[in-house]
Write a protein that holds these residues in place. Sequence first.
Motif, PDB file in Angstrom:
ATOM      1  N   LEU A  50      35.047  32.217  43.034  1.00  0.00           N
ATOM      2  CA  LEU A  50      35.945  32.196  41.877  1.00  0.00           C
ATOM      3  C   LEU A  50      36.085  33.586  41.261  1.00  0.00           C
ATOM      4  O   LEU A  50      37.134  33.917  40.690  1.00  0.00           O
ATOM      5  N   GLU A  52      36.430  36.329  42.763  1.00  0.00           N
ATOM      6  CA  GLU A  52      37.477  37.081  43.452  1.00  0.00           C
ATOM      7  C   GLU A  52      38.845  36.842  42.814  1.00  0.00           C
ATOM      8  O   GLU A  52      39.732  37.685  42.902  1.00  0.00           O
ATOM      9  N   ARG A  53      39.014  35.692  42.174  1.00  0.00           N
ATOM     10  CA  ARG A  53      40.298  35.375  41.545  1.00  0.00           C
ATOM     11  C   ARG A  53      40.272  35.643  40.050  1.00  0.00           C
ATOM     12  O   ARG A  53      41.259  36.125  39.478  1.00  0.00           O
ATOM     13  N   PHE A  54      39.153  35.345  39.369  1.00  0.00           N
ATOM     14  CA  PHE A  54      39.117  35.409  37.913  1.00  0.00           C
ATOM     15  C   PHE A  54      38.311  36.583  37.362  1.00  0.00           C
ATOM     16  O   PHE A  54      38.176  36.713  36.151  1.00  0.00           O
TER      17      PHE A  54
END
Length: 417
Positions: A50, A52-54
């Motif tokens: 997560l 890597e996205r947030f």
Amino acid sequence: MDEIRLWQVLGISLVLGLLVGLQREWSKSEGAGIRTYPMITLLGTVSALLAERFGGMLLFGGLIGVAALMVMMKVMMNLNITEERPPHSGPTTGMAALLMYLVGAMLAFDLVPQAIAIGGGVALLLQWKRPLHGFVRRIGQPDIEAVFRLVLIAMVVLPVLPDRTYGPYDVLNPFHIWLMVVFIVGISVGSYLVSRFFGAGAGTLISGLLGGLISSTATTISYAGRSRSAPDSSPLAAVVIMVASAVVFLRVGFEVAVVAPGVFYQILPQLGVMAGWMALIALFAWAFSRKRSQELPEAKDPSALLPAVLFGALYALVLVVVAAAREYAGEEALYIVALVSGLTDMDAITLSTARLVDSGRLPIDVGWRMMLIGAMSNIVFKGAAVCLLGNHRLSRRILLLFGISISGGIAILLWWP
């Protein structure tokens, strides 16, 4: 990350967590167990995915959360102290939990081999609590001094040495020479500590294995001396000496693989055949010896500074002599150098030859023959030592076993294609 890879990563994370949790549950460690550790590891993996996205704060927040959870668990356990439940003061469980969280995160960042190695290492460290604590209780002042002398030569002396070549034939590099000293002393100290870990209960084959890794020459001399006061030990002493002499070739192979990986696979067949031949001889000797274990002689500290310096000087001398012999006297002189230098020390001729072959200064066909000649020369020296220091029964056995060994080596030298 594709879906198949994602499920693979999550599966590995679950298995590693279960492995550590199984050990904690089995050892009756209070708090985290076989359910908690898989969740902690999976939390690390999911947090990293997560993040890597947030953003990375999510991963950091998960780490803080696990740390807070472990602190809270420890406080609550210590509040419920009774006579049956003493205070839980050790930090091992909390540290293992934090580490397994980060192992889970490593999986998400595609560091799978490293994560598996660390996760398995955590499980082993947890499982080996009693043996490791027993080992620490067994070691004494000389053992601690051996470790820190290795630290001295590896972390204090080595970094300050210049990494460039000097002297005749441009083969003397102070950094590389001392690196070989660190390497050899490191192998010997590691084997010495393993022998201390096994203690006096080490059997015959383990005695030979560790003796070959520490010093086959020292092992030979030690067992030869013991045979005079205990003649009945001659059959087992011969086996230990033979196993130690065979293990030398494994040590040689490891040294070459580390300092000259490109050379390793080119010498592996020849030295492997010789190692297999000597191992077969040792196996037959063991089959005809008495079926009882024999204690490993007290190993001497292999980290003394004077022998380390002398080895470095010998290694440098071999480098110069080999380079000079190649330039002025031809291949025959190189074999004489190997014969002489291998009498008392296999490491110097092995490492110097491997480095010269790796740098293109020696052909591989000459290199492996020099190593084998040095090894056979060392066998002759050990045979002479047994005849001088051992009893007649041991001398006869060793002369027979070593004679058969050298015959195999000569056959390899003469008929290897």
